[in-house]
Design a protein around this motif. Structure first.
Motif, PDB file in Angstrom:
ATOM      1  N   UNK A   1      -0.205 -31.898  96.809  1.00 59.30           N
ATOM      2  CA  UNK A   1       0.640 -32.152  94.679  1.00 59.30           C
ATOM      3  C   UNK A   1      -0.152 -33.388  94.612  1.00 59.30           C
ATOM      4  N   UNK A   2       0.154 -34.203  95.655  1.00 59.80           N
ATOM      5  CA  UNK A   2       0.202 -35.665  95.236  1.00 59.80           C
ATOM      6  C   UNK A   2      -1.208 -36.037  94.881  1.00 59.80           C
ATOM      7  N   UNK A   3      -2.695 -35.685  95.241  1.00 61.04           N
ATOM      8  CA  UNK A   3      -3.509 -36.066  95.225  1.00 61.04           C
ATOM      9  C   UNK A   3      -4.444 -34.519  93.976  1.00 61.04           C
ATOM     10  N   UNK A   4      -3.875 -34.282  93.891  1.00 65.19           N
ATOM     11  CA  UNK A   4      -4.586 -32.474  92.373  1.00 65.19           C
ATOM     12  C   UNK A   4      -4.723 -33.378  91.472  1.00 65.19           C
ATOM     13  N   UNK A   5      -6.178 -32.755  91.615  1.00 63.63           N
ATOM     14  CA  UNK A   5      -6.733 -33.651  89.648  1.00 63.63           C
ATOM     15  C   UNK A   5      -4.740 -32.646  88.975  1.00 63.63           C
ATOM     16  N   UNK A   6      -5.647 -33.759  87.454  1.00 62.94           N
ATOM     17  CA  UNK A   6      -4.154 -32.998  86.407  1.00 62.94           C
ATOM     18  C   UNK A   6      -4.819 -31.061  86.070  1.00 62.94           C
ATOM     19  N   UNK A   7      -4.010 -30.736  85.896  1.00 66.95           N
ATOM     20  CA  UNK A   7      -5.003 -29.187  84.910  1.00 66.95           C
ATOM     21  C   UNK A   7      -5.361 -28.174  85.660  1.00 66.95           C
ATOM     22  N   UNK A   8      -5.436 -29.103  87.290  1.00 64.27           N
ATOM     23  CA  UNK A   8      -6.201 -27.968  88.299  1.00 64.27           C
ATOM     24  C   UNK A   8      -5.510 -26.642  88.578  1.00 64.27           C
ATOM     25  N   UNK A   9      -3.446 -26.995  88.809  1.00 62.56           N
ATOM     26  CA  UNK A   9      -3.098 -26.058  89.055  1.00 62.56           C
ATOM     27  C   UNK A   9      -1.445 -25.882  88.235  1.00 62.56           C
ATOM     28  N   UNK A  10      -2.157 -26.159  86.734  1.00 63.05           N
ATOM     29  CA  UNK A  10      -0.714 -26.754  86.312  1.00 63.05           C
ATOM     30  C   UNK A  10      -1.031 -25.127  85.177  1.00 63.05           C
ATOM     31  N   UNK A  11       0.220 -24.321  84.548  1.00 67.62           N
ATOM     32  CA  UNK A  11      -0.188 -23.010  83.896  1.00 67.62           C
ATOM     33  C   UNK A  11       0.389 -23.636  82.556  1.00 67.62           C
ATOM     34  N   UNK A  12       0.136 -24.777  82.252  1.00 68.57           N
ATOM     35  CA  UNK A  12      -0.495 -25.031  80.898  1.00 68.57           C
ATOM     36  C   UNK A  12      -1.463 -25.657  80.906  1.00 68.57           C
ATOM     37  N   UNK A  13      -2.677 -25.080  79.552  1.00 67.14           N
ATOM     38  CA  UNK A  13      -3.999 -26.065  80.335  1.00 67.14           C
ATOM     39  C   UNK A  13      -4.187 -27.066  78.461  1.00 67.14           C
ATOM     40  N   UNK A  14      -4.727 -27.234  78.419  1.00 70.61           N
ATOM     41  CA  UNK A  14      -5.507 -27.528  76.868  1.00 70.61           C
ATOM     42  C   UNK A  14      -6.483 -26.359  76.113  1.00 70.61           C
ATOM     43  N   UNK A  15      -5.317 -25.998  74.945  1.00 72.68           N
ATOM     44  CA  UNK A  15      -6.216 -25.117  74.224  1.00 72.68           C
ATOM     45  C   UNK A  15      -8.057 -25.709  73.674  1.00 72.68           C
ATOM     46  N   UNK A  16      -8.229 -24.161  73.718  1.00 78.01           N
ATOM     47  CA  UNK A  16      -9.381 -24.272  73.912  1.00 78.01           C
ATOM     48  C   UNK A  16     -10.110 -24.952  71.847  1.00 78.01           C
ATOM     49  N   UNK A  17     -10.047 -23.932  71.101  1.00 80.04           N
ATOM     50  CA  UNK A  17      -9.911 -24.637  69.975  1.00 80.04           C
ATOM     51  C   UNK A  17      -9.278 -25.157  69.406  1.00 80.04           C
ATOM     52  N   UNK A  18      -8.873 -26.244  69.662  1.00 81.25           N
ATOM     53  CA  UNK A  18      -7.461 -26.861  69.151  1.00 81.25           C
ATOM     54  C   UNK A  18      -7.453 -27.590  68.193  1.00 81.25           C
ATOM     55  N   UNK A  19      -6.702 -27.837  66.998  1.00 85.61           N
ATOM     56  CA  UNK A  19      -6.831 -28.531  66.054  1.00 85.61           C
ATOM     57  C   UNK A  19      -5.803 -29.061  65.075  1.00 85.61           C
ATOM     58  N   UNK A  20      -5.592 -30.173  65.607  1.00 86.73           N
ATOM     59  CA  UNK A  20      -3.799 -31.205  65.463  1.00 86.73           C
ATOM     60  C   UNK A  20      -3.644 -31.170  64.234  1.00 86.73           C
ATOM     61  N   UNK A  21      -4.285 -30.953  63.399  1.00 88.35           N
ATOM     62  CA  UNK A  21      -4.184 -30.611  61.861  1.00 88.35           C
ATOM     63  C   UNK A  21      -3.626 -29.381  61.493  1.00 88.35           C
ATOM     64  N   UNK A  22      -3.530 -28.271  61.926  1.00 89.32           N
ATOM     65  CA  UNK A  22      -3.351 -27.100  61.496  1.00 89.32           C
ATOM     66  C   UNK A  22      -1.747 -26.930  62.501  1.00 89.32           C
ATOM     67  N   UNK A  23      -1.561 -27.552  63.843  1.00 88.76           N
ATOM     68  CA  UNK A  23      -0.768 -27.239  64.229  1.00 88.76           C
ATOM     69  C   UNK A  23       0.574 -27.709  63.316  1.00 88.76           C
ATOM     70  N   UNK A  24      -0.039 -28.866  62.900  1.00 87.72           N
ATOM     71  CA  UNK A  24       1.618 -30.015  62.838  1.00 87.72           C
ATOM     72  C   UNK A  24       1.784 -29.484  61.533  1.00 87.72           C
ATOM     73  N   UNK A  25       0.817 -28.980  60.294  1.00 88.93           N
ATOM     74  CA  UNK A  25       1.200 -27.963  59.417  1.00 88.93           C
ATOM     75  C   UNK A  25       1.964 -26.558  59.382  1.00 88.93           C
ATOM     76  N   UNK A  26       1.600 -26.369  60.474  1.00 88.26           N
ATOM     77  CA  UNK A  26       2.493 -24.692  60.796  1.00 88.26           C
ATOM     78  C   UNK A  26       3.723 -25.511  61.477  1.00 88.26           C
ATOM     79  N   UNK A  27       3.864 -27.189  62.335  1.00 85.58           N
ATOM     80  CA  UNK A  27       5.005 -26.473  62.900  1.00 85.58           C
ATOM     81  C   UNK A  27       5.718 -27.663  61.637  1.00 85.58           C
ATOM     82  N   UNK A  28       5.365 -28.399  60.275  1.00 89.77           N
ATOM     83  CA  UNK A  28       6.255 -28.637  59.585  1.00 89.77           C
ATOM     84  C   UNK A  28       6.842 -26.795  58.699  1.00 89.77           C
TER      85      UNK A  28
END
Length: 339
Positions: free
Chosen positions: A17-44
């Motif tokens: 794991x010291x040499x694993x590329x980030x993201x390959x074996x993780x459970x949390x992945x980047x969201x595909x259709x990501x919109x930071x403004x929408x997420x920020x609004x929903x959190x507020x």
């Protein structure tokens, strides 16, 4: 439990794991259709007015990558002139709050805060230091050191030196320099020499020469130490871990054992730490939070697999029975499923 750490057959070839590329074996992945403004609004909206909609906080923050959470923090501040981190702290409490704070803190800063917490005040939380410094790559340690300097205007190694002493301090400071050798393959001849050196410094003599163990285990590359573990077993008939456990005590023993375990398999090491944080009467939430968050994008899938192998039940089911409420729901979301 011993059997896992004694199997050296396939060790030298195994991925690390010291040499694993980030993201390959993780459970949390980047969201595909990501919109930071929408997420920020929903959190507020989830935190505005009376009462907080905890489910929305979990749904968003546990399902975005760390980089995306930073973009959400920026969008949140731009839209509301408020800090997401501060609002989360104000609107939630307890372990759930600590977990959300961990999620929105960049990894190096989070490691830095955990180290600061561990060395603050009287008595040092040795186990936190052991876990972080035995398991982080050179790059991660360098990033932690920079974050520490930025936040405290102090050098990490200088501050550690004030708080820890003896051989534990020597080993920790070596690791905290982030200068582990980076060879990608092992020199078998050298590994044999190192194994003999360790055997002579420990099992073979009355009293132990800790410096030799520290020098080899905290400086050599991962492939090199792996080969040394194999050679050591050939020479002494015992595993190096067994020798360290028999010859040493206290924090130094814990640190060197953790280094050996991480060299063999970080996922198995973290699976064991997670298990220990939940067994017995009561849960060690800060350990649980730290490991689940820091490994979520690196190797949590592998940690889940090792957990199942070691304990015959899934990490998800362990969380199910040990943690509850919003905190439990958020951890299970990060865990990302049953095995």
């Amino acid at each position: 439990m011993g059997s896992l750490w004694e199997d050296l057959e396939s060790l030298v070839e195994a991925p690390s794991s010291f040499t694993a590329k980030a993201g390959e074996r993780g459970t949390v992945k980047a969201k595909v259709a990501f919109n930071a403004d929408e997420d920020a609004k929903a959190l507020r909206k989830a935190m505005k007015g009376l009462g907080t909609d905890e489910k929305t906080l979990t749904d968003i923050l546990a399902h975005r990558s760390s980089a995306q959470r930073q973009l959400i923090c920026a969008a949140y501040q731009k839209a509301t002139s408020r800090m997401l981190l501060k609002d989360l702290k104000d609107e939630t409490s307890g372990d759930f709050k600590d977990l959300l704070v961990a999620l929105v803190t960049p990894p190096a800063e989070y490691d830095c805060h955990e180290v600061m917490r561990a060395i603050k005040g009287v008595g040092t939380e040795g186990d936190v230091l052991v876990e972080i410094f035995s398991s982080r790559s050179n790059q991660e340690i360098k990033a932690l050191t920079e974050a520490f300097l930025k936040e405290t205007q102090k050098q990490l190694t200088t501050e550690l030196e004030k708080k820890v002493s003896g051989d534990f301090s020597k080993a920790l400071l070596l690791l905290a320099q982030g200068n582990r050798e980076q060879d990608t393959s092992a020199d078998v001849e050298k590994a044999r020499e190192d194994a003999k050196t360790l055997y002579s410094a420990g099992e073979k003599k009355w009293g132990t020469d800790e410096a030799k163990f520290i020098e080899i285990l905290c400086r050599k590359s991962i492939p090199q130490i792996r080969q040394t573990l194999v050679e050591y077993k050939n020479i002494s008939g015992k595993t190096l871990q067994q020798s360290i456990e028999a010859e040493m005590s206290g924090n130094l023993r814990n640190l060197l054992v953790a280094v050996v375990k991480c060299v063999k398999s970080q996922p198995a090491y973290f699976a064991e730490c997670l298990h220990n944080s939940m067994k017995g009467g009561g849960t060690h939430e800060s350990t649980l939070t730290r490991i689940m968050v820091t490994r979520s994008e690196i190797d949590l899938l592998d940690i889940r697999a090792e957990f199942k192998k070691l304990y015959n039940h899934s990490l998800q089911s362990a969380l199910q029975s040990e943690v509850s409420g919003d905190y439990g729901d958020c951890l299970k979301a990060i865990c990302g499923g049953d095995d």
